[in-house]
Structures are given as structure tokens and as C-alpha cells.
Design a protein around this motif. Structure first.
Motif, PDB file in Angstrom:
ATOM      1  N   ARG A 493       0.707  -1.095  -0.036  1.00 57.07           N
ATOM      2  CA  ARG A 493       0.053  -0.027   0.143  1.00 57.07           C
ATOM      3  C   ARG A 493       0.989   1.295  -0.041  1.00 57.07           C
ATOM      4  N   LEU A 494       2.142   1.281   0.640  1.00 52.60           N
ATOM      5  CA  LEU A 494       2.626   2.430   0.678  1.00 52.60           C
ATOM      6  C   LEU A 494       3.138   3.102  -0.395  1.00 52.60           C
ATOM      7  N   GLY A 497      -0.263   4.344  -2.135  1.00 58.99           N
ATOM      8  CA  GLY A 497      -1.099   5.061  -1.652  1.00 58.99           C
ATOM      9  C   GLY A 497      -0.395   6.406  -1.661  1.00 58.99           C
ATOM     10  N   GLU A 498       0.706   6.590  -1.285  1.00 51.99           N
ATOM     11  CA  GLU A 498       1.575   7.900  -0.801  1.00 51.99           C
ATOM     12  C   GLU A 498       2.108   8.531  -2.176  1.00 51.99           C
ATOM     13  N   LEU A 499       1.907   7.922  -3.323  1.00 52.40           N
ATOM     14  CA  LEU A 499       2.497   8.513  -4.483  1.00 52.40           C
ATOM     15  C   LEU A 499       1.597   9.001  -5.569  1.00 52.40           C
TER      16      LEU A 499
END
Lengths: 639, 79
Positions: A493-494, A497-499
Motif C-alpha cells: 500500500r505504501l 497510496g503515498e505517491l
């Protein structure tokens, strides 16, 4: 033309050593999407409700979903699942690294382990060769040492997952370790593996994975790669990983400190991410197919002990084994991280269990006489090392704590249940929810017990007002549907989700890989179906109304935060009841927390409704019918 | 003086970029700290996990220089 599936499912009877090769059931993956979805379906259908999670009737599942190994960003995960011995409900946990892709490259989508081996074994998968081997010489080894020993024996190109002594001894929060620092930590999957006398899984694969539309997938992934390389948050991510959020958590009064007694830690600057980067960092580390490399390979040096190498501590471990244990040196936090990894215990639950023990010791509920002459003081790394060894080998009261905080509190009594910081038997993640009501509701209602990855709402709580509870249920449900999709697809997810990669783009990748032609709404509906099946399963196994199991420990409403920026803040019992009422209403469950027939049939789970009805736990019909949209309506770009 | 603030993910929506997808141009006074500048543009510093500029952490309590580009890192949950 392929569909992202390798084509073969393995059914391995550990008692008889019979390995069955079956064509992978594509319809099963199409409906349940892989990962935790497959686990939910298989354990619901195959494990008797009265079966002991550590007994022969439980099954242990490994699969890599449909996106892992497909050369998409961070398509690296492998999922493990079974009935959890920690929660007595659906359990799943996943990890990055390289094992999931290797499984696909060897030709397998799904491995189901049945029964219990008569003696310790390990599984070797080397393309077509699948065999159980005698693990006598590895049994008793610690996780990281065992991984190295197996690589030495088999070859460096084997991907290896191991359990440590904790898993062998049935510590209920045992993890599975891979790649010298990646863990499937939650829900005690290492204990299930140990109960089956399965010490390790070793995989080497050399085949290709066929996808539905390779040119389009390549085009899309190339575009994402070029875009994310220029993303402003990429470089800080690569450099610092997640450990840098400890200071932020402290500043914003959510950092669990001294077993969640407070949310403000006076020594945060000694354990924060900049300490990790300046004092411990050896090199950055990435999972298969990821260019974010958020993993931090580190070296910890504690005087009088051997220098140790590990991956981490990332945020959760840094919080739960740092401030929560009163540690004042980043080397000590990392050393405890390494101890837990090597003994084979989840570092989140492990931090929670040790913190609970420390508070019991502080209050005189356990003494040196219980601890083989040792103390258990805040901030003392030697005390922690001895206590963890007692737990891993179930010596003395280590046996009580090996069941996690809930079971230990039941043994200790004397009001300790109030500060056993868990829900459904699983210890809380690295956030205190007393001044973040959505986060507390997330813990209370998560299908696997208190876990942040199902729903994380801290910034929502901050944006919408931290005293406010109205509307929290909707956003929690929304997040409980969208975030676990990553765990069904077996991707990280990182990265996504964060980009600023949208759910639509991820689903586009999914379609390029599988050819399913699905949309985001259908995926969310699948996720909701999984969530509700898990709820039914939990009720069927634990035989009481769902609401019974959804309460946090009493500290969550009886104790206000005593210090720091959150001083005096906290929830009342009435607010917690109100949040649960809202949550059940929004989910289409009755106020007892039981799913209704109308909802289950709408999700295609009519059989589960029948099963609940037979035991008197089917939700009462709702006066106005079930909500058409459960939870907040889908908002593109929010995870 | 002018500084350039960059952010992605949910924080980007709070930043209201106007230069490109991620970047907002901010006119400010010399000597103001980043924390003060964020408050001026109505972006609560609590939504910034940390700031980053020129390969290192940039303290919210430091004053940027004219023309400096600063990335704002959003808080996220652990993995």
C-alpha cells in the motif's frame, strides 16, 4: 494470453507428506481476488467451527494473489492465513520481500497446508520439485539464523520464510520471517506454522508469469515509474522510510507511551527516525519490483552484547518497542526489534505484551519472583531480553504472556484487563486512539483485532475535529474496504497510496494482468464481502453477539491522557457506545453487531446468513432496510 | 521573497498547488519560519510529518531563504 495466475495449486497433507497438484481455481480468485480474500473463503468453508487453531483441522494458507510478481510497482507481497490462535477468528498477515513473486515464478498460486507433520519438516519448492524435508537440524534455531542456514544449504537464490522458537512453542503472536527482516507479523501465523511442525518454506522459481495484456501493462507501469521518480515525496521516503513519524505522533498526542498510559514521550528525540538514519543505517533495502526502498537495513550495538543486523525499526516497532517501553536509546529499540525478529515474535504485539508486563511489574502485580529473579523496568533492555526469552520458551509466567496481553490479563487478574491494550486478543498498533476517535473505532471493529492497516484515520480525526465522533463510522468503513484491497491483491500500500497513484490506475493494472475488466466499485464490493464473511466467521466461532467483542480495554474511556499536548483529552464510555451504534447502522448490522440477512444476501453470502440463523446470531432486520452505500461513498485518491 | 512548497498525496489537496501538480508558489517575508509560513497559507503544521529540502530534513522552525524549494512529507501509517 495469461491472467496473472501461475496455474497450479498445491495441497500438502503434512501428516502423510502427500502433495496434490491441482489446477488453480480461477473462479475462486476472480470472486475473492486472492490474498486475504482467498484465506477468508477457504477457512470459512473448510475449518470446522470448533477446531483448535493450533490443531490438525486448521489449514494454513500461503498465496501471492494475482498482482504479486507481475512486475508492477511493489508487487511483492505474499499472504499467509488461517484461523488465528490469537483472535479465534479469521487471521491473515502478509509481507514483502521476494517470496511471493518466487512462488509465482515456480508455477504456484496457492499452497494449502493440511494436518500436522509427525516430525519437524520444511518445504522446498524448486519449480516442479515440491518436497517436504526433515527439519530436525533446524528445529530450535532462531528465525534469522535458520534463514541463513537454509540459504547456505540450498543456495542463495532460494527465497526462505522461517519461524523461530516462539512459533515452535506456540507463542500466539508468533510471526513468519523472510529476507532477514520482513515479517508476516500479525494474527499469530507463525504459531500456526509451528503447530504444524513446519519450520520453513523455501522457494526458487524460474518460470515466466503470463499476464492478460503485456504491452498495455508495460506502458502503464513505465508511465507510473517515470512519474513517481519525479514525485516530491519519493526522495524523503527513500531516505527515511516510516521511522520519521515517531516525532510527529508525539507532537500530535497519539504516540503510545509507557503501555498507552500517555501519548507524550519526553525522550522522543532519542528514538526518532533521525537517530535511526544517523546512528544505525547500513543501507537502504527494497522489496521485489519496488524503487521506493523504504526498508532500512541497520546495525545495533548495545554494550556487552554482540552487534546485530536487522531491518528496522520502522514506525510501528519504533513506537511500540520505543516510547511504549520507555527506551531512551535507538540502539536499544533496534536491539529489541532484532530479539523479537530472531525469536520469531510480532514486534508490534511483542512491544505491547512487554509494555503490559512492565506496567504489571510497576504496579506490583508481578515481581522478581515471577521473573526468575529479574526485574521488568521501563527502559531496561536487559530486562526485556530476559522476559522475551521466558515468553518464547514459555517458562514460568512467560507461558501466560505467550498468549498475548488478553490472556495474560485473565491469568493475572486484579484489574489488569483495564490496561491490556488489545481488541479481540490482538495488541493495538502504534497509535493511541483516545484523542483520535476514528482510530479507536478502527481498532475496535477490525476483523483481525486491533490493527491499523485495516483503517488509519489519524489525519481525518485531526481534520474533522478530534473531539467529534459523528461521521467517524462512515469513514472507518470506507477505509476498511479500500485499504485491505492491497492485502487481497498482494501489493504494498505504501508505494501506491503515498505517491498519488489512483485506485483507478491500480485497478487498470489489475485488469491488464488478469483480463477481469473490473472497476473500483466492484473491487470495493468484493472487499465488503470479505469483511462480512469474516464477521460471520468470528460470530460462528465465538458464539456471542458481535458487539460483545468490539470493546477496547477500559483505559480507553476511564483514563484521560495525563500529559503532553493531549493532556486531559479522552473519550467517554457513552461516546464509544455511540460510535458502535453508528458503525453497525452504517454497515447494515443490527445494534448487537450482527450482520443482517438482507445485507448478507446483497453481498452473495446467503449461506453465511443461514449459518448465523442456525445459532441465533443473525442480525434483526433493520426498520429502514440496509443502507444502499455502506460507509462513505467512494472518493477517488483517498486511501 | 518567494518559496516553493511541494506535497503529494492527501497533503497536496491541502496545499492547493498552483505552479504544477505538486507545487505552490508562496510569497512571504524574509525571516519567517516555515511553521509561520504554513499558518499564513492556512495549512496546519500538524498535517506535515516533516519538511525536506536539498537532501535533508528542514526544520519547521527554520526560516527558508528566497527561492528555496521545500517538500512537505505527509504523515502515514506504518507498513
Amino acid at each position: 494470453m495469461g491472467n496473472g495466475l501461475a496455474g497450479t495449486t498445491l495441497r500438502i497433507n503434512l501428516k502423510t507428506s502427500v502433495v496434490r497438484r491441482l489446477p488453480t481455481d480461477e473462479a475462486l480468485f476472480r470472486r475473492w481476488h486472492g490474498g486475504r480474500g482467498i484465506t477468508a473463503k477457504l477457512i470459512y468453508d473448510e475449518v470446522p467451527r470448533e477446531a483448535d487453531p493450533l490443531g490438525p483441522e486448521n489449514i494454513f494458507i500461503m498465496n501471492a494473489g494475482v498482482m504479486s510478481g507481475a512486475f508492477i510497482p511493489a508487487g511483492s507481497k505474499v499472504s499467509f492465513g488461517s484461523v488465528s490462535p490469537l483472535t479465534n477468528g479469521h487471521g491473515d498477515s502478509n509481507m514483502g520481500g521476494h517470496l511471493g513473486p518466487a512462488l509465482k515464478f515456480a508455477g504456484y498460486d496457492l499452497v494449502v497446508f493440511e494436518n500436522i507433520a509427525p516430525r519437524p519438516v520444511y518445504l522446498v519448492i524448486d519449480d516442479e520439485r515440491v518436497e517436504l524435508r526433515d527439519a530436525s537440524k533446524f528445529w530450535g534455531m532462531k528465525s534469522l539464523e535458520c534463514e541463513k542456514a537454509l540459504k547456505d544449504e540450498l543456495g542463495e537464490d532460494f527465497e526462505v520464510a522461517t519461524i523461530g522458537p516462539a512459533g515452535e512453542n506456540g507463542v500466539l503472536f508468533s510471526c513468519i520471517t523472510h529476507d532477514f527482516g520482513r515479517q508476516a507479523g500479525r494474527t499469530g501465523q507463525g504459531a500456526v506454522m509451528g503447530s504444524k511442525r513446519l519450520k520453513a518454506i523455501c522457494v526458487r522459481g524460474s518460470k515466466s508469469l503470463r499476464v492478460h495484456d503485456l504491452p498495455e501493462l508495460r506502458k502503464q507501469v513505465t508511465e507510473i515509474m517515470l512519474r513517481t521518480r519525479k514525485h516530491p515525496n519519493m526522495e524523503p521516503w527513500q531516505k527515511y522510510g516510516t521511522a520519521f513519524f515517531i516525532r510527529w505522533s508525539n507532537d500530535n498526542a497519539v504516540l503510545p507511551t509507557y503501555n498507552f498510559q500517555t501519548t507524550h514521550y519526553e525522550d522522543t528525540d532519542k528514538i526518532d527516525g533521525d537517530q535511526l538514519v544517523t546512528k544505525l543505517l547500513v543501507t537502504h533495502k527494497a522489496c521485489f519490483g519496488c524503487w521506493m526502498n523504504c526498508g532500512k537495513y541497520t546495525k545495533a550495538v548495545v554494550p556487552g552484547k554482540p552487534a546485530v543486523y536487522l531491518e528496522g525499526p520502522e514506525y510501528e516497532t519504533g513506537a511500540l518497542c520505543g516510547a511504549n517501553l520507555g527506551m531512551k536509546d535507538i540502539h536499544h529499540v533496534a536491539y529489541i526489534n532484532w530479539l523479537l525478529d530472531n525469536l520469531g515474535m510480532d514486534s508490534m504485539s511483542g512491544g505491547g505484551v512487554v509494555a503490559f508486563g512492565m506496567e504489571c511489574y510497576e504496579r506490583g502485580l508481578i515481581t522478581e519472583a515471577d521473573l526468575e529473579g529479574h526485574a521488568l523496568r521501563w527502559g531496561e533492555v536487559d530486562d526485556v531480553e530476559h522476559f522475551l526469552d521466558m515468553i518464547a520458551h514459555r517458562r514460568g509466567i512467560g507461558d501466560w504472556f505467550a498468549g498475548g496481553t488478553k490472556r495474560a490479563a485473565q491469568k493475572i487478574g486484579k484489574g489488569s484487563e483495564k490496561f491490556a491494550m488489545q481488541v479481540k486478543g490482538q495488541e493495538m498498533s502504534g497509535y493511541d486512539g483516545r484523542w483520535a476517535p476514528g482510530m479507536l473505532l478502527s481498532y475496535m471493529t477490525a476483523d483481525i483485532g486491533a490493527h491499523h492497516n485495516r483503517s488509519w484515520t489519524i489525519t481525518v480525526d485531526m481534520a474533522e475535529g478530534r473531539e467529534r465522533i459523528a461521521g467517524r463510522a462512515k469513514i472507518v468503513i470506507y477505509l476498511q474496504h479500500i485499504r485491505p484491497l492491497f492485502d487481497t491483491w498482494c501489493i504494498c500500500r505504501l508505494f501506491w497510496g503515498e505517491l498519488d497513484i489512483t485506485p483507478e490506475e491500480i485497478v487498470e493494472s489489475l485488469n491488464h494482468i488478469t483480463g477481469w475488466g473490473v472497476g473500483v466499485d466492484e473491487c470495493l464490493r468484493t472487499s465488503e464481502m470479505i469483511w462480512n464473511l469474516n464477521r460471520c466467521h468470528y460470530l460462528e466461532r465465538n458464539r456471542a453477539n458481535g458487539r460483545t467483542f468490539d470493546y477496547p480495554p477500559a483505559r480507553s474511556w476511564e483514563d484521560k491522557i495525563p500529559s503532553g499536548p493531549g493532556k486531559g483529552k479522552g473519550l467517554t464510555r457513552e461516546q464509544i457506545e455511540e460510535m458502535l451504534d453508528d458503525y453497525y447502522d452504517e454497515r447494515g448490522w443490527d445494534r448487537r453487531g450482527n450482520p443482517t440477512r438482507a445485507l448478507l444476501e446483497d453481498l452473495g453470502l446467503g449461506d453465511a446468513a443461514d449459518n448465523l440463523e442456525k445459532i441465533g446470531l443473525l442480525g434483526e432486520p433493520l426498520p429502514g432496510g440496509i443502507p444502499k452505500v455502506r460507509g462513505e461513498k467512494y472518493k477517488p485518491k483517498a486511501f | 521573497m518567494v518559496i516553493y512548497l511541494k506535497a503529494g498525496s492527501e497533503l497536496r489537496l491541502k496545499l492547493n498547488p498552483d505552479v504544477d501538480f505538486y507545487t505552490r508558489r508562496v510569497e512571504t517575508e524574509e525571516g519567517k519560519t516555515l511553521r509561520e509560513i504554513l499558518k499564513d497559507i492556512r495549512l496546519a503544521p500538524a498535517f506535515v510529518a516533516f519538511a525536506y529540502s536539498e537532501g535533508r530534513i528542514f526544520s519547521l522552525d527554520r526560516a527558508p531563504r528566497d527561492g528555496q524549494s521545500i517538500t512537505l512529507q505527509p504523515p502515514v501509517s506504518g507498513g
